[in-house]
Design a protein around this motif. Sequence first.
Motif, PDB file in Angstrom:
ATOM      1  N   GLN A 147     -53.345 -65.140 -13.441  1.00 19.57           N
ATOM      2  CA  GLN A 147     -52.477 -63.798 -13.350  1.00 19.57           C
ATOM      3  C   GLN A 147     -52.803 -62.866 -14.294  1.00 19.57           C
ATOM      4  N   GLN A 148     -53.564 -63.066 -15.414  1.00 24.30           N
ATOM      5  CA  GLN A 148     -53.810 -61.967 -16.105  1.00 24.30           C
ATOM      6  C   GLN A 148     -55.264 -61.339 -15.580  1.00 24.30           C
ATOM      7  N   HIS A 149     -56.016 -61.797 -14.873  1.00 25.43           N
ATOM      8  CA  HIS A 149     -57.113 -61.485 -14.303  1.00 25.43           C
ATOM      9  C   HIS A 149     -57.114 -60.872 -12.816  1.00 25.43           C
ATOM     10  N   LEU A 150     -55.746 -61.263 -12.250  1.00 25.42           N
ATOM     11  CA  LEU A 150     -55.665 -60.679 -10.863  1.00 25.42           C
ATOM     12  C   LEU A 150     -55.901 -59.404 -10.701  1.00 25.42           C
ATOM     13  N   PRO A 151     -55.263 -58.459 -11.568  1.00 22.54           N
ATOM     14  CA  PRO A 151     -55.540 -57.240 -11.452  1.00 22.54           C
ATOM     15  C   PRO A 151     -56.979 -56.769 -11.513  1.00 22.54           C
ATOM     16  N   ASP A 152     -57.985 -57.339 -12.209  1.00 25.75           N
ATOM     17  CA  ASP A 152     -59.399 -57.116 -12.093  1.00 25.75           C
ATOM     18  C   ASP A 152     -59.943 -57.329 -10.886  1.00 25.75           C
ATOM     19  N   LEU A 153     -59.532 -58.558 -10.010  1.00 23.56           N
ATOM     20  CA  LEU A 153     -59.938 -58.889  -8.771  1.00 23.56           C
ATOM     21  C   LEU A 153     -59.429 -57.957  -7.736  1.00 23.56           C
ATOM     22  N   LEU A 154     -58.096 -57.563  -7.859  1.00 27.18           N
ATOM     23  CA  LEU A 154     -57.637 -56.656  -7.007  1.00 27.18           C
ATOM     24  C   LEU A 154     -58.367 -55.308  -6.891  1.00 27.18           C
ATOM     25  N   ARG A 155     -58.929 -55.027  -7.927  1.00 25.90           N
ATOM     26  CA  ARG A 155     -59.593 -53.709  -7.890  1.00 25.90           C
ATOM     27  C   ARG A 155     -60.734 -53.733  -7.093  1.00 25.90           C
ATOM     28  N   TRP A 156     -61.416 -55.062  -7.118  1.00 31.67           N
ATOM     29  CA  TRP A 156     -62.667 -55.334  -6.224  1.00 31.67           C
ATOM     30  C   TRP A 156     -62.155 -55.196  -4.944  1.00 31.67           C
ATOM     31  N   VAL A 157     -61.064 -55.717  -4.401  1.00 29.43           N
ATOM     32  CA  VAL A 157     -60.614 -55.784  -3.042  1.00 29.43           C
ATOM     33  C   VAL A 157     -60.353 -54.350  -2.452  1.00 29.43           C
ATOM     34  N   LYS A 158     -59.597 -53.619  -3.723  1.00 27.66           N
ATOM     35  CA  LYS A 158     -59.545 -52.010  -3.121  1.00 27.66           C
ATOM     36  C   LYS A 158     -60.706 -51.545  -2.900  1.00 27.66           C
ATOM     37  N   LEU A 159     -61.597 -51.445  -3.653  1.00 26.87           N
ATOM     38  CA  LEU A 159     -62.958 -51.231  -3.452  1.00 26.87           C
ATOM     39  C   LEU A 159     -63.623 -51.320  -2.170  1.00 26.87           C
ATOM     40  N   GLU A 160     -63.397 -52.550  -1.641  1.00 27.97           N
ATOM     41  CA  GLU A 160     -64.002 -52.965  -0.401  1.00 27.97           C
ATOM     42  C   GLU A 160     -63.137 -52.552   0.925  1.00 27.97           C
ATOM     43  N   GLU A 161     -62.083 -52.175   0.489  1.00 27.02           N
ATOM     44  CA  GLU A 161     -61.072 -51.629   1.843  1.00 27.02           C
ATOM     45  C   GLU A 161     -61.597 -50.245   2.477  1.00 27.02           C
TER      46      GLU A 161
END
Length: 161
Positions: A147-161
């Motif tokens: 949960q602490q690192h989900l925001p870090d991964l979500l940034r990657w998902v947003k970059l790919e969209e």
Amino acid sequence: MTAAMTKKEFLRTLRAQRAQWEALVAYIDARDMLKPGPDGGWSVKDIIAHITWYERETVGMLRARALEGSDWWYLPLDERNQRIHEEVSRLPLDAVLDEADMVFADLLNEVEQLSEADLHDVTRFEGWPSDWVPWKAIASNSYEHYQQHLPDLLRWVKLEE
């Protein structure tokens, strides 16, 4: 989470949070996992290896039923995380992903072997601080860490969209 966490509830939460984590990781292209974070920080591979280090250490403590493991635990958090990063940053992505899967399987196995009492009674673990609650210590190094690192991964998902 309640203080009355049951083993069944803990395992269900651990599995569900891991499934969410893995689904998000699977969404990120392998090539992108190697790139530095959007702010020049850790790559997705680095984050996965970082979390795996904490889970591996937790597995060791559960197996030994004792507070043991890396001397890095005695370092300030930022210094510990920097050393972990230096250690894992050179590892290839496939090795990091494989180890993450194996370590999680080991963690799940160790938790499955705990009794209900083990999850709540710190005296069942040699050397663990008296103010620790075992299930909370395990959670902080596993699904709460995701949960602490989900925001870090979500940034990657947003970059790919």
